[in-house]
Scaffold this motif. Sequence first.
Motif, PDB file in Angstrom:
ATOM      1  N   ILE A 130      18.670  -5.541 -14.649  1.00 48.56           N
ATOM      2  CA  ILE A 130      17.261  -5.391 -15.032  1.00 48.56           C
ATOM      3  C   ILE A 130      16.562  -6.755 -15.071  1.00 48.56           C
ATOM      4  O   ILE A 130      15.464  -6.925 -14.537  1.00 48.56           O
ATOM      5  N   LEU A 131      17.206  -7.743 -15.691  1.00 47.54           N
ATOM      6  CA  LEU A 131      16.589  -9.069 -15.783  1.00 47.54           C
ATOM      7  C   LEU A 131      16.449  -9.709 -14.412  1.00 47.54           C
ATOM      8  O   LEU A 131      15.407 -10.310 -14.094  1.00 47.54           O
ATOM      9  N   ASN A 132      17.490  -9.590 -13.584  1.00 49.31           N
ATOM     10  CA  ASN A 132      17.420 -10.174 -12.236  1.00 49.31           C
ATOM     11  C   ASN A 132      16.399  -9.459 -11.360  1.00 49.31           C
ATOM     12  O   ASN A 132      15.910 -10.045 -10.387  1.00 49.31           O
ATOM     13  N   THR A 133      16.088  -8.216 -11.674  1.00 53.05           N
ATOM     14  CA  THR A 133      15.059  -7.486 -10.926  1.00 53.05           C
ATOM     15  C   THR A 133      13.663  -7.850 -11.422  1.00 53.05           C
ATOM     16  O   THR A 133      12.721  -7.977 -10.635  1.00 53.05           O
ATOM     17  N   LEU A 134      13.556  -8.034 -12.749  1.00 47.65           N
ATOM     18  CA  LEU A 134      12.253  -8.353 -13.318  1.00 47.65           C
ATOM     19  C   LEU A 134      11.749  -9.722 -12.862  1.00 47.65           C
ATOM     20  O   LEU A 134      10.544  -9.910 -12.660  1.00 47.65           O
ATOM     21  N   LYS A 135      12.648 -10.667 -12.682  1.00 46.35           N
ATOM     22  CA  LYS A 135      12.215 -12.017 -12.300  1.00 46.35           C
ATOM     23  C   LYS A 135      11.474 -12.016 -10.968  1.00 46.35           C
ATOM     24  O   LYS A 135      10.316 -12.446 -10.896  1.00 46.35           O
ATOM     25  N   PRO A 136      12.083 -11.548  -9.857  1.00 39.64           N
ATOM     26  CA  PRO A 136      11.318 -11.533  -8.594  1.00 39.64           C
ATOM     27  C   PRO A 136      10.155 -10.569  -8.618  1.00 39.64           C
ATOM     28  O   PRO A 136       9.146 -10.792  -7.944  1.00 39.64           O
ATOM     29  N   PHE A 137      10.284  -9.480  -9.407  1.00 38.72           N
ATOM     30  CA  PHE A 137       9.173  -8.531  -9.486  1.00 38.72           C
ATOM     31  C   PHE A 137       7.938  -9.175 -10.115  1.00 38.72           C
ATOM     32  O   PHE A 137       6.815  -9.044  -9.597  1.00 38.72           O
ATOM     33  N   LEU A 138       8.138  -9.884 -11.227  1.00 36.74           N
ATOM     34  CA  LEU A 138       6.997 -10.521 -11.901  1.00 36.74           C
ATOM     35  C   LEU A 138       6.433 -11.662 -11.053  1.00 36.74           C
ATOM     36  O   LEU A 138       5.213 -11.872 -11.028  1.00 36.74           O
ATOM     37  N   ILE A 139       7.295 -12.404 -10.363  1.00 29.12           N
ATOM     38  CA  ILE A 139       6.800 -13.453  -9.473  1.00 29.12           C
ATOM     39  C   ILE A 139       5.956 -12.847  -8.356  1.00 29.12           C
ATOM     40  O   ILE A 139       4.916 -13.383  -7.960  1.00 29.12           O
ATOM     41  N   THR A 140       6.405 -11.686  -7.836  1.00 29.78           N
ATOM     42  CA  THR A 140       5.630 -11.000  -6.801  1.00 29.78           C
ATOM     43  C   THR A 140       4.258 -10.586  -7.335  1.00 29.78           C
ATOM     44  O   THR A 140       3.235 -10.741  -6.654  1.00 29.78           O
ATOM     45  N   VAL A 141       4.227 -10.059  -8.569  1.00 27.50           N
ATOM     46  CA  VAL A 141       2.949  -9.657  -9.174  1.00 27.50           C
ATOM     47  C   VAL A 141       2.043 -10.867  -9.365  1.00 27.50           C
ATOM     48  O   VAL A 141       0.829 -10.802  -9.139  1.00 27.50           O
ATOM     49  N   ILE A 142       2.628 -12.007  -9.767  1.00 31.50           N
ATOM     50  CA  ILE A 142       1.833 -13.226  -9.973  1.00 31.50           C
ATOM     51  C   ILE A 142       1.179 -13.654  -8.664  1.00 31.50           C
ATOM     52  O   ILE A 142      -0.032 -13.921  -8.602  1.00 31.50           O
ATOM     53  N   PHE A 143       1.968 -13.720  -7.592  1.00 33.81           N
ATOM     54  CA  PHE A 143       1.399 -14.131  -6.308  1.00 33.81           C
ATOM     55  C   PHE A 143       0.424 -13.078  -5.772  1.00 33.81           C
ATOM     56  O   PHE A 143      -0.552 -13.416  -5.093  1.00 33.81           O
ATOM     57  N   TYR A 144       0.691 -11.801  -6.062  1.00 33.41           N
ATOM     58  CA  TYR A 144      -0.219 -10.735  -5.636  1.00 33.41           C
ATOM     59  C   TYR A 144      -1.598 -10.923  -6.265  1.00 33.41           C
ATOM     60  O   TYR A 144      -2.630 -10.744  -5.610  1.00 33.41           O
ATOM     61  N   LYS A 145      -1.613 -11.305  -7.545  1.00 38.11           N
ATOM     62  CA  LYS A 145      -2.887 -11.536  -8.219  1.00 38.11           C
ATOM     63  C   LYS A 145      -3.508 -12.874  -7.819  1.00 38.11           C
ATOM     64  O   LYS A 145      -4.731 -13.025  -7.837  1.00 38.11           O
ATOM     65  N   LEU A 146      -2.673 -13.843  -7.474  1.00 36.90           N
ATOM     66  CA  LEU A 146      -3.215 -15.124  -7.026  1.00 36.90           C
ATOM     67  C   LEU A 146      -3.953 -14.988  -5.699  1.00 36.90           C
ATOM     68  O   LEU A 146      -4.832 -15.805  -5.396  1.00 36.90           O
ATOM     69  N   VAL A 147      -3.605 -13.974  -4.920  1.00 37.55           N
ATOM     70  CA  VAL A 147      -4.303 -13.739  -3.655  1.00 37.55           C
ATOM     71  C   VAL A 147      -5.789 -13.501  -3.921  1.00 37.55           C
ATOM     72  O   VAL A 147      -6.646 -13.953  -3.154  1.00 37.55           O
ATOM     73  N   ASP A 161     -17.475 -13.878   6.485  1.00 34.06           N
ATOM     74  CA  ASP A 161     -17.533 -12.956   5.347  1.00 34.06           C
ATOM     75  C   ASP A 161     -16.670 -11.731   5.588  1.00 34.06           C
ATOM     76  O   ASP A 161     -16.083 -11.179   4.648  1.00 34.06           O
ATOM     77  N   GLN A 162     -16.592 -11.288   6.833  1.00 34.90           N
ATOM     78  CA  GLN A 162     -15.765 -10.131   7.163  1.00 34.90           C
ATOM     79  C   GLN A 162     -14.288 -10.515   7.208  1.00 34.90           C
ATOM     80  O   GLN A 162     -13.411  -9.686   6.945  1.00 34.90           O
ATOM     81  N   LEU A 163     -13.992 -11.773   7.505  1.00 34.26           N
ATOM     82  CA  LEU A 163     -12.609 -12.222   7.610  1.00 34.26           C
ATOM     83  C   LEU A 163     -11.939 -12.319   6.247  1.00 34.26           C
ATOM     84  O   LEU A 163     -10.727 -12.114   6.135  1.00 34.26           O
ATOM     85  N   VAL A 164     -12.694 -12.603   5.196  1.00 34.52           N
ATOM     86  CA  VAL A 164     -12.110 -12.797   3.870  1.00 34.52           C
ATOM     87  C   VAL A 164     -11.397 -11.544   3.366  1.00 34.52           C
ATOM     88  O   VAL A 164     -10.228 -11.628   2.943  1.00 34.52           O
ATOM     89  N   PRO A 165     -12.010 -10.352   3.369  1.00 33.49           N
ATOM     90  CA  PRO A 165     -11.259  -9.172   2.909  1.00 33.49           C
ATOM     91  C   PRO A 165     -10.046  -8.860   3.774  1.00 33.49           C
ATOM     92  O   PRO A 165      -9.025  -8.398   3.265  1.00 33.49           O
ATOM     93  N   LEU A 166     -10.134  -9.121   5.076  1.00 29.73           N
ATOM     94  CA  LEU A 166      -8.970  -8.904   5.929  1.00 29.73           C
ATOM     95  C   LEU A 166      -7.849  -9.876   5.571  1.00 29.73           C
ATOM     96  O   LEU A 166      -6.667  -9.498   5.541  1.00 29.73           O
ATOM     97  N   MET A 167      -8.213 -11.120   5.292  1.00 36.00           N
ATOM     98  CA  MET A 167      -7.217 -12.104   4.881  1.00 36.00           C
ATOM     99  C   MET A 167      -6.579 -11.698   3.556  1.00 36.00           C
ATOM    100  O   MET A 167      -5.357 -11.830   3.376  1.00 36.00           O
ATOM    101  N   ARG A 168      -7.380 -11.175   2.626  1.00 38.70           N
ATOM    102  CA  ARG A 168      -6.850 -10.754   1.333  1.00 38.70           C
ATOM    103  C   ARG A 168      -5.844  -9.614   1.495  1.00 38.70           C
ATOM    104  O   ARG A 168      -4.756  -9.628   0.895  1.00 38.70           O
ATOM    105  N   LYS A 169      -6.176  -8.628   2.330  1.00 40.62           N
ATOM    106  CA  LYS A 169      -5.254  -7.513   2.556  1.00 40.62           C
ATOM    107  C   LYS A 169      -3.968  -7.982   3.236  1.00 40.62           C
ATOM    108  O   LYS A 169      -2.871  -7.537   2.894  1.00 40.62           O
ATOM    109  N   THR A 170      -4.107  -8.897   4.189  1.00 37.61           N
ATOM    110  CA  THR A 170      -2.925  -9.395   4.903  1.00 37.61           C
ATOM    111  C   THR A 170      -2.009 -10.162   3.962  1.00 37.61           C
ATOM    112  O   THR A 170      -0.782  -9.969   3.972  1.00 37.61           O
ATOM    113  N   LEU A 171      -2.574 -11.042   3.139  1.00 36.39           N
ATOM    114  CA  LEU A 171      -1.760 -11.820   2.213  1.00 36.39           C
ATOM    115  C   LEU A 171      -1.079 -10.923   1.187  1.00 36.39           C
ATOM    116  O   LEU A 171       0.089 -11.144   0.823  1.00 36.39           O
ATOM    117  N   LYS A 172      -1.776  -9.907   0.705  1.00 37.91           N
ATOM    118  CA  LYS A 172      -1.162  -8.997  -0.265  1.00 37.91           C
ATOM    119  C   LYS A 172      -0.009  -8.236   0.361  1.00 37.91           C
ATOM    120  O   LYS A 172       1.048  -8.053  -0.279  1.00 37.91           O
TER     121      LYS A 172
END
Length: 555
Positions: A261-278, A298-309
């Motif tokens: 559980i702990l080893n799963t939570l670590k990469p999971f929370l890091i993924t959530v952090i980077f997901y929100k940093l996008v 202006d149209q490229l920004v939402p596409l970039m956000r979806k791609t990074l997520k």
Amino acid sequence: MLQKFLVNCLFTFFFIGFASAQLITDNPKVETVAKEVNLSSPYHTTLTFFYNLEESNYKPERASRALDFTGLEEEYDDEKLSVKLKQIFEGKGVIIRTSSIPNLPNYQDTTSGAPESVYFFDKSKMPGVFLEKVGKQWKFSSFTVSQIDDLHQQTYPYGTDRLLNLLPKIGNDEYLGLHLWQLTGIFLLILLVFVAHFFFTFVVDKVLVYFFRRVGYQKLGENYLLPVARVTSFYLIVMVLSLFLPVLQLPVEIWSWIVIILNTLKPFLITVIFYKLVNVVAVYFARLATKTESTLDDQLVPLMRKTLKAFVVIIGTLFILRDGLNLDIIPFLTGLSIGGVAIALAAQDTIKNFFGSVMIFIDKPFQVGDWITSGDIDGTVEEVGFRSTRIRTFRNSLMYVPNGKIADAVLDNHGLRQYRRFYTTLTITYDTPPQLIEEFVKGLKEIVLAHPNTRKDYFNVYFNNLSAYSQDIMFYVFFEVPTWPEELRCRHELLIQIVKLANTLGVRFAFPTQTLHMESFPEKKGLVPEYATESVYYQKKLGEFMQQEIHKKND
């Protein structure tokens, strides 16, 4: 929610019976087999080692005989090393089941690619810990013995290994299946979690909000940075738990699940952090896009956000599978690559459209709001997506055009024009004298030069044709305006000025007619107007017209 879940997990330990530290067996003869030091097979060596380190049968001098010290230059404390090795197994959450350990004196491992006379307990968690046949005995290899101190330091970092000797001094009395020192440690850990949660909450919700308000980024901080900070606080709490929980030496069957559980939570929370940093990165690029003239950014920004997520989710999932669930992702990636070839063959058009969208953003043949034409395509660009471009036609319908088709097509981008052409023919009647035509053409040129949105360095106004029913004047000008409505406004203004000029000078516009000439009578006046024969007259009229227009503009 995360803290509540972890605290509930800790409370469950109060209702769990304390099993043997690492050895899981249903064999009633284990005690008889393990009382004597028997190192004849991996099975007997494992029983000898762990049985003699149990609390009820604590004889570390016997357990240390399962360690191979041959070839080691340093002097080691045999008993301390055996205890540390058992603590490494416990801290890693490795479950050893006797049913899975080979009971063959001449066991040979032919599956791992390692030397045949070795036996690994768990290569994913402890790749450096294995048994090796030395003569006729199976022992923990000399390589394993040399690595025990380092592995122990990695398992209990930052001085937490000292707690292994400090906490048991509190007391070994058992309550609810756990020792007193374990119950005390659980209580202190729960207290530490609550204190850490209170501290991180205070820092995030109070200090950071105050800081963002002072620097003038309150909206950015509350909407984008605070969610990242909250998830980061959860990650720090998980790190605190993973640091101190191994010290409690909890029952192995429960601890092994907690490790997962702990080893799963670590990469999971890091993924959530980077997901929100996008979202933070997207806001930054959106502000940069507003400073450019191109609307395609202006149209490229939402596409970039979806791609990074999507990229963050994919990479995060791979780390969760590898670090949390201990799955070998290499075969998964290999299968994914093979499956990707099949998917690519089945989705050639989709891939073509995706790369078409990439080429659109690189080449920028148009931007949002441009009027483009190409074959059946005729309208204004509204949105550029990964697969298709949405175009609003002049019938107010929507046209979805695949990006692959647009990337290969020849486009006429009317939106990138610096000037918009206006070409028309002014037809005047045949009875208009040359002197009047000259002054009329001069007046037309003055109108073009006086208009604020016309191109002054290049335009053509000439008497250039004699048609069947009219004398034709070419009127060829350019407007420097960005949109079609602005162009229509300029046309309207020019045409109004032309009509006013014609009325002032007495110029009549021709249209297809048939004229019947009859004999003129002295007492009747003909329908043909009488024109002045001197050009001075028309020059005077033109001067009066221009003076009136200048006076109107000044007013």
